[in-house]
Scaffold this active site. Structure first.
Site, mmCIF file in Angstrom:
data_model
loop_
_atom_site.group_PDB
_atom_site.id
_atom_site.type_symbol
_atom_site.label_atom_id
_atom_site.label_comp_id
_atom_site.label_asym_id
_atom_site.label_seq_id
_atom_site.Cartn_x
_atom_site.Cartn_y
_atom_site.Cartn_z
ATOM 1 C CE LYS A 55 2.429 5.337 7.882
ATOM 2 N NZ LYS A 55 1.031 5.291 8.306
ATOM 3 C CE1 TYR A 72 -2.421 3.295 2.394
ATOM 4 C CE2 TYR A 72 -3.800 2.407 0.654
ATOM 5 C CZ TYR A 72 -3.533 3.387 1.579
ATOM 6 O OH TYR A 72 -4.369 4.467 1.688
ATOM 7 C CG ASP A 81 5.886 3.901 0.513
ATOM 8 O OD1 ASP A 81 4.698 3.637 0.237
ATOM 9 O OD2 ASP A 81 6.197 4.692 1.430
#
Ligand code: KE4
Length: 433
Positions: free
Chosen positions: A270, A147, A242
């Site tokens: 994050k 994802y 990623d």
């Protein structure tokens, strides 16, 4: 177990559902796959969260990764408070952004230049646009179950909430976009090489979660990432790591430090926002110089590099770097948890598998080792849902999906961890009695 009193959360959820799709602002928060209404959180501190009914939980979601210091760390709160007194956003450059960029470039040898954005999705969308602009090629390769946010190009066999709700290929993605995204199998280099051979000279980038978090935690097998890098180099295809989840999580310099890889581009998020909205993409200077206004590839953002997000991130990274033993302490905590859980699994002879990389972990209700999408998807989601609910009743808040990673923070005490292990023992004994 006495049922959790969640009256106020339930009432809030009813109100929310009439004005917010599904009652939540991000699907996985709806607890749909774990068979109960979501808890509405009112406050958090250290390793704990409290819901609207005053119930306390040891939290392993950690806002899906940012809370590596634990919630409401005093240094981060104070930094935000002080910065807010000087305003919340200027729409103009600040020194904070320069310091963040310099710090990222210092920590990640593969990153010569970096651009701040407001989410991981923005980071990955921009990185892929940049790879296409730099190479003049149109296709990308992603991995089934990985994802990379909700950008159109990524909602093809996607992980995280898309996998949880079995909508890995979302409606609304134009066929033309979907055709541009090829999918390979994680930990299967041959599947990547086959696509590179078939689509010779037309693959702009391979984008990968170097340690997967969004099928649940799945580590790269020995040689996989190195093989990816050499296959990309040979094909003239850029390698995008990623590291929105793994950056500053599995090591200060992320998975690329852990596995000794220098990707062409990296996406981050994050932790570098300390809990405030943030994302970033960066990499080789010759590639990044294509980004406007230095180059022709356009990307912009009203709140990119927002001063509050920058100070929250800078203070988070500073708190981590002030403790030379931070990652070894974090490793010890996470190892205590999963070795304790393994003792329970072995004692009860349970058909469960665990994966862990640093402080990212997942307990799979799977009979076989989980190494890719197919083995993750074979997990028993129903049993996971029961386990999630039983743990919640015992004051432990896990990630509400079998296909998510859990996170241990530096604020999780031995007592928290031992309580978690005991709660798991009781819950699993009940499920498999
Ligand atoms: P955001 O757009 O949600 O900030 O980041 C997207 C993203 C990109 N890359 C990776 C590796 C990610 O894990 C994410 C987002 N992670 C999910 C948790 N699996 C966010 C939680 C959610 O969707 O609510």
């Amino acid at each position: 177990m006495t049922a959790l009193n969640s009256h106020k959360s339930d009432t809030l959820f009813d109100r929310a559902k009439s004005v917010i799709p599904g009652g939540v602002n991000s699907p996985v928060r709806a607890y749909k796959s774990v068979g109960r209404n979501p808890l509405f959180i009112t406050k958090a501190s250290g390793s704990k969260i409290w819901d609207a009914d005053g119930n306390a939980f040891i939290d392993y979601v950690g806002s899906w990764g940012p809370m590596i210091l634990g919630h409401a760390h005093h240094r981060v709160i104070e930094a935000i408070r002080k910065a807010a007194l000087d305003g919340t956003s200027y729409g103009a450059p600040t020194e904070y952004e320069v310091r963040m960029a310099e710090l990222i470039c210092k920590i990640f040898p593969s990153i010569d230049m970096v651009r701040m954005v407001n989410s991981g999705t923005e980071a990955t969308m921009s990185a892929v646009r940049l790879a296409r602009a730099f190479t003049g090629r149109e296709k990308i390769i992603k991995f089934e179950g990985c994802y990379h946010g909700h950008g159109d190009a990524f909602l093809i066999k996607a992980g995280s909430g898309a996998m949880t709700f079995s909508v890995p290929d979302s409606p609304g993605v134009p066929a033309g976009v979907a055709e541009g995204t090829l999918t390979a199998t994680f930990n299967d280099l041959a599947s990547v090489q086959a696509l590179l051979d078939k689509h010779r000279n037309s693959v702009a980038a391979v984008i990968v979660e170097p340690v997967v978090g969004n099928m649940g935690c799945i580590p790269p097998e020995t040689g996989f990432l190195q093989g990816l890098q050499s296959a990309c180099t040979k094909a003239g295809t850029l390698l995008i790591f990623d590291e929105v989840m793994t950056g500053f999580r599995v090591a200060l310099g992320g998975a690329q430090e852990l596995y000794g890889i220098k990707p062409d581009l990296t996406t981050l998020g994050k932790i570098i926002g300390g809990g405030l909205p943030v994302g970033a993409y960066g990499g080789r200077r010759d590639i990044m110089e294509m980004v406007a206004p230095q180059g022709p590839m356009y990307q912009a953002g009203t709140l990119s590099g927002n001063p509050l997000a920058m100070v929250a991130g800078l203070e988070t990274l500073s708190a981590i770097m002030d403790d030379p033993k931070f990652y070894s302490r974090l490793e010890a905590k996470a190892a205590r948890l999963t070795s304790g859980l393994q003792k329970v699994i072995d004692a009860l002879w349970l058909p469960l598998k665990q994966n862990r990389v640093g402080s990212m972990f997942t307990l799979f209700f799977a009979k076989q080792p989980v190494r890719d999408y197919a083995t993750a998807a074979a997990s028993d989601r129903e049993k996971f849902g029961i386990f999630f609910r039983e743990m919640l009743e015992r004051g432990i808040a896990l990630a509400p999906s079998q296909f998510e990673a859990g996170f241990v923070s530096i604020a999780h005490s031995d007592e928290d961890i031992d309580k978690t292990i005991e709660a798991a023992r009781q819950s699993l004994a009940m499920i498999y009695r």
